[in-house]
Design an enzyme around this catalytic site. Structure first.
Site, PDB file in Angstrom:
ATOM      1  N   ALA A 182       0.832  -1.209   0.000  1.00  0.00           N
ATOM      2  CA  ALA A 182       0.000   0.000   0.000  1.00  0.00           C
ATOM      3  C   ALA A 182       0.866   1.259   0.000  1.00  0.00           C
ATOM      4  O   ALA A 182       0.591   2.224  -0.733  1.00  0.00           O
ATOM      5  CB  ALA A 182      -0.940  -0.013   1.205  1.00  0.00           C
ATOM      6  N   ASP A 183       1.908   1.271   0.812  1.00  0.00           N
ATOM      7  CA  ASP A 183       2.814   2.417   0.851  1.00  0.00           C
ATOM      8  C   ASP A 183       3.496   2.637  -0.491  1.00  0.00           C
ATOM      9  O   ASP A 183       3.648   3.779  -0.953  1.00  0.00           O
ATOM     10  CB  ASP A 183       3.882   2.205   1.921  1.00  0.00           C
ATOM     11  CG  ASP A 183       3.417   2.606   3.307  1.00  0.00           C
ATOM     12  OD1 ASP A 183       2.680   3.595   3.421  1.00  0.00           O
ATOM     13  OD2 ASP A 183       3.781   1.921   4.281  1.00  0.00           O
ATOM     14  N   GLN A 184       3.945   1.553  -1.103  1.00  0.00           N
ATOM     15  CA  GLN A 184       4.686   1.695  -2.353  1.00  0.00           C
ATOM     16  C   GLN A 184       3.780   2.111  -3.500  1.00  0.00           C
ATOM     17  O   GLN A 184       4.178   2.889  -4.375  1.00  0.00           O
ATOM     18  CB  GLN A 184       5.438   0.403  -2.645  1.00  0.00           C
ATOM     19  CG  GLN A 184       6.547   0.172  -1.629  1.00  0.00           C
ATOM     20  CD  GLN A 184       7.242  -1.159  -1.780  1.00  0.00           C
ATOM     21  OE1 GLN A 184       7.775  -1.459  -2.832  1.00  0.00           O
ATOM     22  NE2 GLN A 184       7.225  -1.965  -0.730  1.00  0.00           N
TER      23      GLN A 184
END
Length: 402
Positions: A171-173
């Site tokens: 999700a962060d990436q």
């Protein structure tokens, strides 16, 4: 050689993964990224690690991974003197990036309107977990939480076991990529119009966008995904799509190929009765088991060679170390390194994009906390006396390289 983003200056207030990965991608392309960290402790990722170990005895692999090609200045953002200095810097900057919880920086005077007041051309990219408003705006927006909320986690793993998070911060990436996508689009728009703008990116929206085919399937076909109890690789797919064991303890993935081609390649004609789409889905766990019994008769590399010769879509399952040594990874030059003043030689992943005229490059190691504070302020016309006063007041810290 000039890089694609040479001459672009970014004031980077971001921490942890989403924002720092985005600004690293831009820095690899030549942007001047000034990482504005908290005086003293710096980016939160500096204090987090894997395996309870530190690279070179003191440095976080998490931080080292996402912060190359940047310079660091460590400041007390609550100081009015610092606020004035940053607003002076903003007059010459192109982009501001931040991923604090909604409203945090604005309360300190670093919101979009604050920057736009001194530089109408500024592009302000704000990253969050759930967006700038709504019922979840106060919730922590961490990667695994988003995987669970969006539906990825429930789709992963075997049906007779708990859901399994992805083994990386997906999700962060994805959020980082959306930041870059928005920033580059805004830069192009500004080139045409002269106007800056605010960009809002959030982890939940990004995760939903990357589950588009799953949502379209469920919302339009009237079915819910049910995780299989076998190594089938997706809850909506039929056999043989999945992960299979080999005789030597390895694993291979098998994706799309005619089922007949697979069972003939495995010398397993007894699997022929399963060869229709409805059966391969309704009995996928049983088919997976039967195929797995056949793949376990071969060593991994022999099985891969046999299947590749038959044009079956397949690949080995590698751990990180083995993947780093993979012939294709080596050929692409994807394992690079840089020299760090405390961690020594740091092995990293190279830029993933090739460009014929403006190739990205790794030119700086991840910085120490505030390492470049003095030189950055001097470049913006701040006097030595003012810099000394900032340090004496504790409004700026500088970690010296060895």
């Amino acid at each position: 050689m000039d890089k694609a983003l040479s001459g672009v200056t970014i004031l980077d207030f971001s921490h942890l993964l989403q924002g720092p990965f985005a600004t690293q991608l831009l820095a690899d392309m030549g942007a001047e990224v000034i990482k504005i960290e908290r005086a003293g402790s710096g980016d939160m990722f500096r204090g987090m690690t894997f395996f309870a170990k530190w690279v070179g005895g003191s440095e976080s692999p998490n931080f080292l991974a996402w912060n190359r090609n940047k310079r660091s200045i460590a400041l007390n953002l609550k100081s009015r003197r610092v606020h004035g200095l940053i607003m002076e810097m903003a007059k010459k900057a192109d982009i501001v990036v931040q991923n604090f919880r909604p409203g945090v920086l604005a309360k300190l005077g670093y919101g979009y309107e604050d920057f736009r007041a001194v530089n109408p051309r500024i592009i302000y990219c704000s990253g969050s977990g759930y967006g700038e408003d709504g019922p979840y705006v106060e919730r922590p927006g961490q990667d695994m939480l988003i995987q669970g909320l969006a539906g990825l986690l429930a789709n992963t793993g075997r049906g007779d076991m708990p859901p399994v998070p992805a083994g990386s911060g997906m999700a962060d990436q994805i959020g980082a990529m959306n930041m870059v996508y928005g920033i580059l689009s805004a830069l192009y728009y500004r080139e045409k119009t002269g106007k800056g703008q605010k960009i809002e990116v959030n982890l939940l929206a990004g995760m939903l966008a990357h589950l588009a085919q799953e949502y379209v399937g469920v919302l339009n076909l009237g079915e819910d995904f049910v995780r299989p109890n076998s190594g089938i690789g997706h809850p909506g797919m039929q056999a043989p799509f999945g992960v299979y064991e080999t005789k030597d303890g390895g694993y291979v993935t098998i994706a799309m190929s005619p089922f007949r081609t697979l069972y003939e390649t495995l010398d397993a004609p007894h699997l022929a009765p399963y060869d229709d789409l409805a059966t391969l889905f309704s009995q996928r766990d049983a088919v997976w088991q039967k195929v797995n019994e056949e793949t376990k008769k071969f060593d991994r590399d022999d099985l891969l060679e046999r299947m590749l010769d038959a044009d079956i879509w397949c690949a080995p399952v590698n751990d990180i170390r083995r993947a780093a040594e993979d012939p294709q990874v080596t050929h692409m030059g994807m394992i690079a390194s840089y020299e760090h003043p405390k961690a020594g030689t740091v092995k990293v992943i190279a830029p993933a994009v090739r460009m014929s005229e403006t190739p990205p490059a790794i030119e700086r190691p991840a910085p120490l906390v505030g390492e470049h504070g003095r030189e950055i302020l001097k470049e913006f016309g701040v006097s030595d006396d003012e810099i000394a006063a900032l340090e004496a007041a504790g409004d700026m810290t500088v970690e010296e390289a060895r």
